[in-house]
Design a protein around this motif. Structure first.
Motif, PDB file in Angstrom:
ATOM      1  N   GLN A   1      33.152  47.358  33.841  1.00  0.00           N
ATOM      2  CA  GLN A   1      34.221  48.146  33.245  1.00  0.00           C
ATOM      3  C   GLN A   1      35.167  48.698  34.309  1.00  0.00           C
ATOM      4  O   GLN A   1      36.376  48.723  34.114  1.00  0.00           O
ATOM      5  CB  GLN A   1      33.650  49.314  32.421  1.00  0.00           C
ATOM      6  CG  GLN A   1      32.886  48.900  31.197  1.00  0.00           C
ATOM      7  CD  GLN A   1      31.436  48.552  31.487  1.00  0.00           C
ATOM      8  OE1 GLN A   1      30.847  49.016  32.457  1.00  0.00           O
ATOM      9  NE2 GLN A   1      30.843  47.726  30.652  1.00  0.00           N
ATOM     10  N   LEU A   2      34.624  49.148  35.420  1.00  0.00           N
ATOM     11  CA  LEU A   2      35.442  49.801  36.440  1.00  0.00           C
ATOM     12  C   LEU A   2      36.462  48.862  37.073  1.00  0.00           C
ATOM     13  O   LEU A   2      37.619  49.227  37.250  1.00  0.00           O
ATOM     14  CB  LEU A   2      34.550  50.398  37.535  1.00  0.00           C
ATOM     15  CG  LEU A   2      35.308  51.108  38.652  1.00  0.00           C
ATOM     16  CD1 LEU A   2      36.081  52.286  38.103  1.00  0.00           C
ATOM     17  CD2 LEU A   2      34.359  51.548  39.737  1.00  0.00           C
ATOM     18  N   ILE A   3      36.078  47.654  37.400  1.00  0.00           N
ATOM     19  CA  ILE A   3      36.992  46.732  38.078  1.00  0.00           C
ATOM     20  C   ILE A   3      38.193  46.387  37.198  1.00  0.00           C
ATOM     21  O   ILE A   3      39.336  46.522  37.642  1.00  0.00           O
ATOM     22  CB  ILE A   3      36.240  45.498  38.597  1.00  0.00           C
ATOM     23  CG1 ILE A   3      35.298  45.929  39.730  1.00  0.00           C
ATOM     24  CG2 ILE A   3      37.215  44.425  39.062  1.00  0.00           C
ATOM     25  CD1 ILE A   3      34.344  44.860  40.188  1.00  0.00           C
ATOM     26  N   PRO A   4      38.000  45.995  35.928  1.00  0.00           N
ATOM     27  CA  PRO A   4      39.184  45.737  35.096  1.00  0.00           C
ATOM     28  C   PRO A   4      40.045  46.984  34.896  1.00  0.00           C
ATOM     29  O   PRO A   4      41.270  46.913  34.892  1.00  0.00           O
ATOM     30  CB  PRO A   4      38.625  45.263  33.759  1.00  0.00           C
ATOM     31  CG  PRO A   4      37.223  44.899  33.998  1.00  0.00           C
ATOM     32  CD  PRO A   4      36.775  45.645  35.216  1.00  0.00           C
ATOM     33  N   LEU A   5      39.421  48.140  34.753  1.00  0.00           N
ATOM     34  CA  LEU A   5      40.170  49.374  34.583  1.00  0.00           C
ATOM     35  C   LEU A   5      40.977  49.689  35.842  1.00  0.00           C
ATOM     36  O   LEU A   5      42.165  50.024  35.766  1.00  0.00           O
ATOM     37  CB  LEU A   5      39.220  50.543  34.254  1.00  0.00           C
ATOM     38  CG  LEU A   5      39.872  51.852  33.864  1.00  0.00           C
ATOM     39  CD1 LEU A   5      40.754  51.677  32.644  1.00  0.00           C
ATOM     40  CD2 LEU A   5      38.798  52.896  33.604  1.00  0.00           C
ATOM     41  N   ALA A   6      40.369  49.524  36.999  1.00  0.00           N
ATOM     42  CA  ALA A   6      41.083  49.768  38.261  1.00  0.00           C
ATOM     43  C   ALA A   6      42.239  48.793  38.429  1.00  0.00           C
ATOM     44  O   ALA A   6      43.297  49.163  38.941  1.00  0.00           O
ATOM     45  CB  ALA A   6      40.122  49.670  39.426  1.00  0.00           C
ATOM     46  N   GLU A   7      42.064  47.573  37.993  1.00  0.00           N
ATOM     47  CA  GLU A   7      43.137  46.585  38.106  1.00  0.00           C
ATOM     48  C   GLU A   7      44.322  46.914  37.217  1.00  0.00           C
ATOM     49  O   GLU A   7      45.452  46.524  37.506  1.00  0.00           O
ATOM     50  CB  GLU A   7      42.613  45.181  37.793  1.00  0.00           C
ATOM     51  CG  GLU A   7      41.718  44.650  38.893  1.00  0.00           C
ATOM     52  CD  GLU A   7      41.075  43.307  38.575  1.00  0.00           C
ATOM     53  OE1 GLU A   7      41.186  42.841  37.416  1.00  0.00           O
ATOM     54  OE2 GLU A   7      40.457  42.741  39.477  1.00  0.00           O
ATOM     55  N   LEU A   8      44.099  47.675  36.151  1.00  0.00           N
ATOM     56  CA  LEU A   8      45.202  48.099  35.296  1.00  0.00           C
ATOM     57  C   LEU A   8      46.087  49.121  35.992  1.00  0.00           C
ATOM     58  O   LEU A   8      47.238  49.301  35.622  1.00  0.00           O
ATOM     59  CB  LEU A   8      44.668  48.694  33.984  1.00  0.00           C
ATOM     60  CG  LEU A   8      44.022  47.694  33.025  1.00  0.00           C
ATOM     61  CD1 LEU A   8      43.373  48.440  31.863  1.00  0.00           C
ATOM     62  CD2 LEU A   8      45.047  46.711  32.511  1.00  0.00           C
ATOM     63  N   VAL A   9      45.563  49.797  37.000  1.00  0.00           N
ATOM     64  CA  VAL A   9      46.318  50.797  37.751  1.00  0.00           C
ATOM     65  C   VAL A   9      47.357  50.116  38.625  1.00  0.00           C
ATOM     66  O   VAL A   9      48.451  50.615  38.813  1.00  0.00           O
ATOM     67  CB  VAL A   9      45.380  51.666  38.626  1.00  0.00           C
ATOM     68  CG1 VAL A   9      46.176  52.598  39.518  1.00  0.00           C
ATOM     69  CG2 VAL A   9      44.413  52.436  37.768  1.00  0.00           C
TER      70      VAL A   9
END
Length: 66
Positions: free
Chosen positions: A57-65
């Motif tokens: 979850q964290l990696i895709p969420l961070a990539e949205l930043v």
């Protein structure tokens, strides 16, 4: 005695990845989940995954930043 990090790296990470169908599959599923629900980080540029795990979850969420 092993550390938490050593225990995760030597045992748990492979199990979590296997349970989720592999890292790429789990990451892709979460990208679609976030997009379909318009979930994006706020303008702070900070994403926090309290569960940690393999980063599905964290990696895709961070990539949205970015």
């Amino acid at each position: 005695m092993v550390t938490v990090e050593e225990h995760y790296e030597s045992l748990l990470s492979d199990v979590y990845t296997w349970l989720m169908g592999g890292f790429d599959e789990a990451k892709s599923n979460n990208v679609e989940f976030f997009k379909s629900r318009n979930i994006t980080p706020s303008s702070s540029g900070i994403a926090v995954d309290l569960g940690a795990g393999s980063g599905f979850q964290l990696i895709p969420l961070a990539e949205l930043v970015v």
